[in-house]
Design an enzyme around this catalytic site. Structure first.
Site, PDB file in Angstrom:
ATOM      1  N   HIS A   1       0.830  -1.208   0.000  1.00  0.00           N
ATOM      2  CA  HIS A   1       0.000   0.000   0.000  1.00  0.00           C
ATOM      3  C   HIS A   1       0.859   1.251   0.000  1.00  0.00           C
ATOM      4  O   HIS A   1       2.045   1.202   0.288  1.00  0.00           O
ATOM      5  CB  HIS A   1      -0.963   0.020   1.196  1.00  0.00           C
ATOM      6  CG  HIS A   1      -0.306   0.074   2.546  1.00  0.00           C
ATOM      7  ND1 HIS A   1      -0.081  -1.049   3.314  1.00  0.00           N
ATOM      8  CD2 HIS A   1       0.188   1.109   3.278  1.00  0.00           C
ATOM      9  CE1 HIS A   1       0.496  -0.704   4.450  1.00  0.00           C
ATOM     10  NE2 HIS A   1       0.682   0.608   4.460  1.00  0.00           N
TER      11      HIS A   1
ATOM     12  N   GLU B   1       7.650   1.638   5.090  1.00  0.00           N
ATOM     13  CA  GLU B   1       7.164   0.603   6.004  1.00  0.00           C
ATOM     14  C   GLU B   1       7.477  -0.763   5.392  1.00  0.00           C
ATOM     15  O   GLU B   1       7.320  -0.961   4.183  1.00  0.00           O
ATOM     16  CB  GLU B   1       5.648   0.758   6.186  1.00  0.00           C
ATOM     17  CG  GLU B   1       5.017  -0.262   7.133  1.00  0.00           C
ATOM     18  CD  GLU B   1       3.504  -0.087   7.280  1.00  0.00           C
ATOM     19  OE1 GLU B   1       2.940   0.845   6.663  1.00  0.00           O
ATOM     20  OE2 GLU B   1       2.897  -0.906   7.994  1.00  0.00           O
TER      21      GLU B   1
ATOM     22  N   HIS C   1       3.698   7.604   3.220  1.00  0.00           N
ATOM     23  CA  HIS C   1       4.700   6.525   3.241  1.00  0.00           C
ATOM     24  C   HIS C   1       4.380   5.477   2.180  1.00  0.00           C
ATOM     25  O   HIS C   1       3.312   5.494   1.578  1.00  0.00           O
ATOM     26  CB  HIS C   1       4.781   5.870   4.626  1.00  0.00           C
ATOM     27  CG  HIS C   1       3.563   5.086   5.040  1.00  0.00           C
ATOM     28  ND1 HIS C   1       2.490   5.640   5.698  1.00  0.00           N
ATOM     29  CD2 HIS C   1       3.251   3.774   4.886  1.00  0.00           C
ATOM     30  CE1 HIS C   1       1.573   4.717   5.937  1.00  0.00           C
ATOM     31  NE2 HIS C   1       2.010   3.573   5.442  1.00  0.00           N
TER      32      HIS C   1
END
Lengths: 146, 146
Positions: free
Chosen positions: B8, B136, B87
Site C-alpha cells: 500500500h 514501512e 509513506h
C-alpha cells in the site's frame, strides 16, 4: 468513473543513478528499465518494477530526475532536496472521457493532454483539488502490460 | 533481500470521512474498508482497494487520519494541512530477516517491530536513509490476500 489500476507512483530524485543503486542494492529490485529523457515533462525517467499479486505486474515506481533548473520537478525539489513521493498515476480506459469527468467536477487540470512516459496520453490534476496528491491520469496501454 | 509487493501507499488526511467521499465520488473506488482506530500508531485507518493486473488485488491506498494532536501524523501534517502522500509499504516474507538486512546496511529503523494495520508485524525506516521516502516493511499475511 471507475477507479483504475494504480499504474505507478512517481518518486523524485536528485540522481536516478543513485536511486537505481538504492532500489537494486537496498530494496532488492531486479527489473529496472533504462533511464531516458522526457523533455516534454522536463525529466529523466526510469521505472522500477514491483511484483503484483499472483505473479502479475505490480504498481511501478517511476523515478524522475529534473532535466534542468527549469524543470517543474526541480522547483518541487527545492523544498525536498533528497527527493521523495511526487505523484500517483491511475489508469483509465479513455483519456478524453476521464478529462471530461474531472472537468465536470471542477477539478484543476494542469495543461493539455499529452503523451507520457508509457507512450499513452496523460494529464495531471492539481493536488489542491485531489486531497493533497498530484494525480496523473493515464490511458491504459493497448494490449495490456505497462 | 528481494523486492516484495508494494502492499500500500499511505496517504495522510485531515478527515477519513472526506477522503472516503473523494475516493468514491471523484476517483470511482468501489471497495473501501470500514475505518478503525490503530492507537499504537496514533491513527484512524481505512483501506481503498485498487484493481491489479489480470483481475488481481492491486496496491491499496491506506488512508490515515491523526487520532489526536500527539499523533506522529499530526506533526507531519502541520506542514501539509490538506494531507498527501505519507509513506510506502513493501511486503517481505520474514520480518526478522528484513530487519536484520536493513540494520546490517546501517539504516535507521524507527522503533520496535510491532503489529500493523493488516495484523502482521511491521517496522518503519527513516526517510533520510530511504531516498526521501518514509518506508514501512510489512510481513506478508499468511494465506495470501492483503
Amino acid at each position: 468513473m471507475e477507479l483504475g489500476r494504480l499504474n505507478h507512483i512517481g518518486v523524485a530524485t536528485p540522481s536516478i543513478a543513485e536511486s537505481i543503486r538504492y532500489y537494486r542494492d537496498v530494496m532488492g529490485a531486479t527489473h529496472i528499465t533504462e533511464p531516458f529523457d522526457l523533455p516534454s515533462q522536463g525529466v529523466k525517467v526510469c521505472f522500477v518494477d514491483t511484483p503484483g499479486a499472483g505473479g502479475t505486474e505490480g504498481t511501478q515506481i517511476e523515478l524522475i530526475e529534473p532535466l534542468g533548473p527549469d524543470s517543474p520537478v526541480a522547483k518541487w525539489m527545492e523544498k525536498k532536496p533528497y527527493g521523495g513521493q511526487h505523484h500517483v498515476c491511475y489508469e483509465v480506459e479513455d483519456i478524453e472521457e476521464a478529462r471530461s469527468w474531472f472537468e465536470g467536477l471542477g477539478k484543476t487540470i494542469l495543461g493539455p493532454t499529452r503523451i507520457g512516459a508509457h507512450g499513452t496520453p496523460i494529464f495531471f490534476l492539481h493536488p489542491k483539488d485531489m486531497m493533497g496528491q498530484l494525480t496523473e491520469i493515464m490511458e491504459t496501454p493497448k494490449g495490456g502490460g505497462h
